[in-house]
Design a protein around this motif. Structure first.
Motif, PDB file in Angstrom:
ATOM      1  N   SER A 116      -8.503  -6.036  -5.396  1.00 56.31           N
ATOM      2  CA  SER A 116      -9.145  -6.442  -7.179  1.00 56.31           C
ATOM      3  C   SER A 116      -9.211  -4.334  -7.092  1.00 56.31           C
ATOM      4  CB  SER A 116     -10.038  -6.743  -7.478  1.00 56.31           C
ATOM      5  OG  SER A 116     -10.897  -6.886  -6.655  1.00 56.31           O
ATOM      6  N   LEU A 117     -10.327  -3.433  -6.583  1.00 56.89           N
ATOM      7  CA  LEU A 117     -10.726  -2.741  -6.518  1.00 56.89           C
ATOM      8  C   LEU A 117      -9.759  -1.473  -7.030  1.00 56.89           C
ATOM      9  CD1 LEU A 117     -14.080  -3.181  -4.664  1.00 56.89           C
ATOM     10  CD2 LEU A 117     -13.109  -2.733  -6.957  1.00 56.89           C
ATOM     11  N   PHE A 118      -8.544  -1.517  -6.599  1.00 57.89           N
ATOM     12  CA  PHE A 118      -7.154  -0.721  -6.383  1.00 57.89           C
ATOM     13  C   PHE A 118      -7.247  -0.323  -7.218  1.00 57.89           C
ATOM     14  CE2 PHE A 118      -4.951  -1.766  -2.596  1.00 57.89           C
ATOM     15  CZ  PHE A 118      -5.257  -1.470  -1.328  1.00 57.89           C
ATOM     16  N   ASP A 119      -6.276   0.901  -8.186  1.00 55.90           N
ATOM     17  CA  ASP A 119      -6.318   1.565  -8.877  1.00 55.90           C
ATOM     18  C   ASP A 119      -4.528   1.983  -9.403  1.00 55.90           C
ATOM     19  OD1 ASP A 119      -6.059   3.506 -11.245  1.00 55.90           O
ATOM     20  OD2 ASP A 119      -5.979   5.259 -10.807  1.00 55.90           O
TER      21      ASP A 119
ATOM     22  N   LEU B 268      -6.458  -8.760   1.204  1.00 56.76           N
ATOM     23  CA  LEU B 268      -7.198  -7.687   1.821  1.00 56.76           C
ATOM     24  C   LEU B 268      -7.883  -7.940   0.099  1.00 56.76           C
ATOM     25  CD1 LEU B 268      -6.474  -3.703   1.496  1.00 56.76           C
ATOM     26  CD2 LEU B 268      -7.917  -5.278   3.389  1.00 56.76           C
TER      27      LEU B 268
ATOM     28  N   VAL C 278       0.790  -1.526   0.148  1.00 62.99           N
ATOM     29  CA  VAL C 278      -0.306   0.215  -0.290  1.00 62.99           C
ATOM     30  C   VAL C 278       0.891   1.063   0.178  1.00 62.99           C
ATOM     31  CG1 VAL C 278      -1.716   0.903   1.286  1.00 62.99           C
ATOM     32  CG2 VAL C 278      -2.176  -1.157   1.184  1.00 62.99           C
TER      33      VAL C 278
ATOM     34  N   SER D  57      -9.963  -6.173  -0.979  1.00 62.49           N
ATOM     35  CA  SER D  57     -10.355  -5.410  -1.941  1.00 62.49           C
ATOM     36  C   SER D  57      -9.187  -4.775  -2.689  1.00 62.49           C
ATOM     37  CB  SER D  57     -11.123  -4.215  -1.691  1.00 62.49           C
ATOM     38  OG  SER D  57     -10.123  -3.469  -0.363  1.00 62.49           O
TER      39      SER D  57
ATOM     40  N   ARG E 217       2.284   7.496  -6.291  1.00 67.83           N
ATOM     41  CA  ARG E 217       1.229   7.924  -6.800  1.00 67.83           C
ATOM     42  C   ARG E 217       1.902   9.198  -6.982  1.00 67.83           C
ATOM     43  NH1 ARG E 217      -5.050   7.200  -5.733  1.00 67.83           N
ATOM     44  NH2 ARG E 217      -4.771   4.794  -6.958  1.00 67.83           N
TER      45      ARG E 217
ATOM     46  N   TYR F 257       2.358   1.908  -3.089  1.00 67.62           N
ATOM     47  CA  TYR F 257       0.842   2.606  -4.631  1.00 67.62           C
ATOM     48  C   TYR F 257       1.382   3.610  -4.039  1.00 67.62           C
ATOM     49  CZ  TYR F 257      -1.539  -0.914  -6.705  1.00 67.62           C
ATOM     50  OH  TYR F 257      -1.563  -2.145  -7.723  1.00 67.62           O
ATOM     51  N   HIS F 258       1.702   4.249  -2.452  1.00 68.43           N
ATOM     52  CA  HIS F 258       0.772   6.357  -2.613  1.00 68.43           C
ATOM     53  C   HIS F 258       2.471   6.956  -2.607  1.00 68.43           C
ATOM     54  CE1 HIS F 258      -1.999   4.832   1.288  1.00 68.43           C
ATOM     55  NE2 HIS F 258      -2.915   5.977  -0.082  1.00 68.43           N
TER      56      HIS F 258
END
Lengths: 338, 338
Positions: free
Chosen positions: A283-286, A279, A254, A281, A261, A257-258
């Motif tokens: 699969s909902l990450f970008d 997690l 995580v 979710s 970005r 990712y930050h």
DNA sequence: TTTATTTACGTAAACGTTTACACTCAGCTG
DNA sequence: CAGCTGAGTGTAAACGTTTACGTAAATAAA
């Protein structure tokens, strides 16, 4: 209101305490008729045996202790699910203790548990733990122990782990196959065997593909998350050639990712990312994160099963009972090729 | 190896068991010199008092029970963190029980806890629970109880909740301000007060803005997640006019994302989404999810604090001790306007 | 019939603490 | 010096179970 205990039941039924106790345990020494009478009154009065008296007398508490770093890590939440399932099936209770990855807390917790509060312990070692004398002392106290995930192999007991080395090797190869040549490895902690195994899988995969090891690309995380982000930022800025990140634990994925970005590095075009994570979710990450997913629920269930078997059979646990379960590499867009 | 208990210490020191016990409790009746001798031997032999003997005699277990639907919901994981923190500070232990939102399990757990295993109970009611006789019976057993989040107000005890009505109202207004006119509400369960409060906040906000209620847009979730996804899919297909979704629980917000993806509805261009959630990684979602975030850790800590105060002071808990904490609406891209 | 066995229950000890009460012995008071 | 006080310790009961052992009656074997 008078308390409802064996004495009370015995008085009302004109029986001895012993007979009532035996009746409730369905002992063969009690006649069917008496059993029926006892059971009827017990349910009528909502009798519930005193767990402490029973534990004291039998010298067993029908309780297991679970000692983990934190419960907010989804892996541990799932593991607790598995543990609770196995425990409930056998009528056991589950005490939860959180170390917050702090050595001193872990020592205090273990010491406390030696008071006989639990029949056995399931444990995932804190990353801050170096000396393991406190864990070894459980053997003297005769309290069986099973490790799961974050283990210490110098303690001779069963452990339930995943194939960390192989899955790290596989994940690294996956990044290599996607074209990465400068892969950073975000390490959970130097103290943990899972960290070392995962690092080794990464190293060996690089070596097998003829890539030289680059110590600068290995970043050991700390308990302080902001610090991790800062260091990772530094690393990514100093090393613009980094085109892959392998995070050996969810939190660091995580963070990656930050950082990407913030630095405007596109995933997966500029940098491909893979990380251990449970997690759902992701699969909902970008973009959706490619993960190595551990069978957390099964790990918990399996560890509890081994422990409870030993507790009930009053048999020592040997390292040979250890189990290794397989993690799964789930490919998503964060490692996709153009 | 001989067990190390009070008897053992007493023998080695040529004292009575009583004196040893008193010395370890730092009783004023024991001379300083004796205390020192006792303490020295106790630490030397790693004496740890037997928790069950102590509990039996004192009729208190220094343990609280936490009964929750599941631990994989991040809200509950955070709450447990807060609970464990408060409990540890006062020397209490934490037993975890999972109902999996199943009424029968909840009844069995509560019945079991009446055996005196815990000094008090923290509870978040299962969504499958309709009758609450089992909870009321705790009063007869003299076991204090504090609800948190999923409460039942007909039981006269303290409860720690969040301002569900207000934050739902606010979230709905946020969607309205973003231009939504056909907002679906995904409800957690008809049985839960939090569900009803959140629904009411949604309804009232619509009404305040002159929008008529549309019962078809209200979807009550079940425990079966696939079923929820299916129903939501149906709804979205039958009602292409839906331009906003308000999920009253994290799981349903995630389902909404999946369904929108499957149906090719773009977030936030076609549909704007807001949901209750405590997942930190929602900021990595595609697009980042606007959330109502509950102070889960504080809720747990506060609930434990109220319970433990009552346990230690042996004082009944009254509904007047209830606490309402504020959730926070965190705006992210899933509700952004063009 | 006597003796052995079985069935069904009671008695009492034990688990390790805590604590009310009793006791002893200094050192006082009157 | 009798009587009192208080500091320090011991004795024993209690918490609610479980269980080894004992026992009485009923049944079976001799």
């Amino acid at each position: 209101m008078k308390p409802v205990n064996l004495k009370r039941l015995a008085e009302e039924l004109n029986l001895s305490i012993a007979t009532v106790s035996r009746a409730l345990q369905d002992s063969y020494e009690v006649s069917a008729a008496t059993k029926e009478r006892v059971r009827a009154l017990a349910t009528a009065l909502h009798y519930e045996p005193n767990a402490y008296a029973s534990s004291l007398r039998r010298n067993q508490s029908k309780t297991i202790g679970v000692v983990i770093p934190k419960v907010t890590n989804h892996f541990f939440a799932l593991a607790i699910n598995g543990i609770e399932e196995a425990a409930r099936q056998r009528g056991y209770h589950v005490l939860i203790y959180l170390t917050h990855d702090d050595y001193a807390r872990e020592v205090a917790i273990i010491q406390h548990l030696k008071g006989g509060r639990v029949d056995g312990i399931l444990m995932s070692v804190a990353s801050g733990t170096e000396d393991t004398a406190h864990i070894r002392s459980l053997r003297d106290a005769n309290i069986p122990l099973v490790f799961f995930d974050r283990v210490r192999s110098e303690i001779a007991t069963a452990q339930v782990t995943t194939n960390d080395y192989e899955s790290s090797y596989q994940a690294t190869e996956h990044l290599l196959a996607a074209g990465c040549r400068h892969i950073a490895h975000l390490l959970i902690s130097n103290n943990l065997s899972i960290g070392r195994n995962r690092l080794q899988g990464y190293r060996d995969a690089l070596h097998a593909h003829g890539l030289p090891p680059d110590p600068d690309l290995i970043l050991a995380g700390t308990m302080n998350n902001e610090q991790n982000v800062g260091r990772l930022q530094d690393l990514m800025q100093h090393r613009p050639d980094i085109d892959g990140i392998f995070a050996s634990v969810e939190r660091l994925a995580v963070s990656a990712y930050h950082v990407c970005r913030q630095l405007g590095r596109r995933i997966p075009e500029d940098v491909k990312v893979v990380g251990f994570s449970n997690l759902e979710s992701v699969s909902l990450f970008d973009p959706p994160l490619t993960t190595i997913t551990q069978p957390a629920h099964d790990i918990g269930r399996e560890a509890a099963r081994i422990l409870l078997q030993a507790v009930e059979k009053k048999r020592a646990i040997s390292p040979s009972q250890s189990v290794v379960l397989n993690s799964e590499l789930v490919q998503r867009r964060s490692t996709a090729t153009a």
